[in-house]
Motif scaffolding. Structure first.
Motif, PDB file in Angstrom:
ATOM      1  N   TYR A  86     -15.728 -27.582  -8.986  1.00  0.00           N
ATOM      2  CA  TYR A  86     -14.378 -27.002  -9.104  1.00  0.00           C
ATOM      3  C   TYR A  86     -13.941 -26.213  -7.869  1.00  0.00           C
ATOM      4  O   TYR A  86     -13.138 -25.310  -7.954  1.00  0.00           O
ATOM      5  N   ASP A  87     -14.472 -26.601  -6.722  1.00  0.00           N
ATOM      6  CA  ASP A  87     -14.033 -26.020  -5.455  1.00  0.00           C
ATOM      7  C   ASP A  87     -12.641 -26.592  -5.158  1.00  0.00           C
ATOM      8  O   ASP A  87     -12.490 -27.814  -5.029  1.00  0.00           O
ATOM      9  N   PRO A  88     -11.606 -25.742  -5.039  1.00  0.00           N
ATOM     10  CA  PRO A  88     -10.235 -26.245  -4.867  1.00  0.00           C
ATOM     11  C   PRO A  88     -10.020 -27.063  -3.591  1.00  0.00           C
ATOM     12  O   PRO A  88      -9.056 -27.815  -3.503  1.00  0.00           O
ATOM     13  N   ARG A  89     -10.915 -26.964  -2.640  1.00  0.00           N
ATOM     14  CA  ARG A  89     -10.789 -27.771  -1.421  1.00  0.00           C
ATOM     15  C   ARG A  89     -10.942 -29.261  -1.715  1.00  0.00           C
ATOM     16  O   ARG A  89     -10.496 -30.095  -0.938  1.00  0.00           O
ATOM     17  N   TYR A  90     -11.578 -29.583  -2.842  1.00  0.00           N
ATOM     18  CA  TYR A  90     -11.852 -30.984  -3.168  1.00  0.00           C
ATOM     19  C   TYR A  90     -11.031 -31.503  -4.348  1.00  0.00           C
ATOM     20  O   TYR A  90     -11.339 -32.541  -4.906  1.00  0.00           O
ATOM     21  N   LYS A  91      -9.966 -30.800  -4.688  1.00  0.00           N
ATOM     22  CA  LYS A  91      -9.114 -31.241  -5.797  1.00  0.00           C
ATOM     23  C   LYS A  91      -8.399 -32.526  -5.419  1.00  0.00           C
ATOM     24  O   LYS A  91      -7.782 -32.620  -4.365  1.00  0.00           O
ATOM     25  N   THR A  92      -8.507 -33.511  -6.275  1.00  0.00           N
ATOM     26  CA  THR A  92      -7.802 -34.776  -6.088  1.00  0.00           C
ATOM     27  C   THR A  92      -7.171 -35.151  -7.426  1.00  0.00           C
ATOM     28  O   THR A  92      -7.876 -35.441  -8.385  1.00  0.00           O
ATOM     29  N   SER A 134     -12.907 -32.776  -9.027  1.00  0.00           N
ATOM     30  CA  SER A 134     -13.106 -31.326  -9.120  1.00  0.00           C
ATOM     31  C   SER A 134     -14.434 -30.987  -9.773  1.00  0.00           C
ATOM     32  O   SER A 134     -15.163 -30.105  -9.315  1.00  0.00           O
ATOM     33  N   ALA A 174     -17.297 -31.547  -7.511  1.00  0.00           N
ATOM     34  CA  ALA A 174     -17.343 -30.567  -6.422  1.00  0.00           C
ATOM     35  C   ALA A 174     -17.469 -29.140  -6.953  1.00  0.00           C
ATOM     36  O   ALA A 174     -17.123 -28.185  -6.258  1.00  0.00           O
TER      37      ALA A 174
END
Length: 135
Positions: free
Chosen positions: A119-125, A114, A117
């Protein structure tokens, strides 16, 4: 493993998550959920002492750290989830700091996905984020 020096006792190293590290030598103590698994049996065959349980069992933590010189900790986010891994890692570190024999603590970590990225939620792992938070 090398040749032990006369009068020198081998140091006890705790490995948490060792069943994924079955090529690591020398292992002294390993903590595993399933001591009957193929990987656990392979570790036992090369001389590792097995403790059954989970890395988030804090009652067992004091027991399996007792007398250890060092620890390599590789927890599994997928088994317990992000929040429990963060909590367990913090508590395990605290217990290690209170263990008189513990001199080395290695936490297997990753960068926070995050954060990388922005903190773009599309890339949350969860796996990367939990490791990165502890790092």
């Amino acid at each position: 493993m090398g040749i032990p020096l006369p009068g020198k006792k081998p140091k006890t190293i705790l490995i948490v998550g060792a069943t994924v590290l079955s090529q690591v030598h020398p292992l002294r103590i390993t903590f595993t959920r399933d001591p009957t698994s193929r990987h656990a049996k392979e570790l036992e065959a090369i001389g590792a002492e097995l403790f059954q349980g989970s890395f988030y069992d804090m009652n067992a933590a004091k027991q399996f750290m007792s007398g250890c010189y060092g620890a390599f900790v590789n927890t599994d986010t997928y088994t317990v989830g992000e929040e429990r891994e963060i909590w367990a890692a913090t508590k395990l570190y605290e217990f290690a700091r209170c263990t008189p024999s513990m001199r080395h603590w290695i936490w297997s970590n990753l960068d926070s996905g995050s954060k990388l990225a922005n903190y773009d939620p599309r890339y949350k792992t969860e796996h990367h984020d939990a490791k990165g938070i502890i790092n």
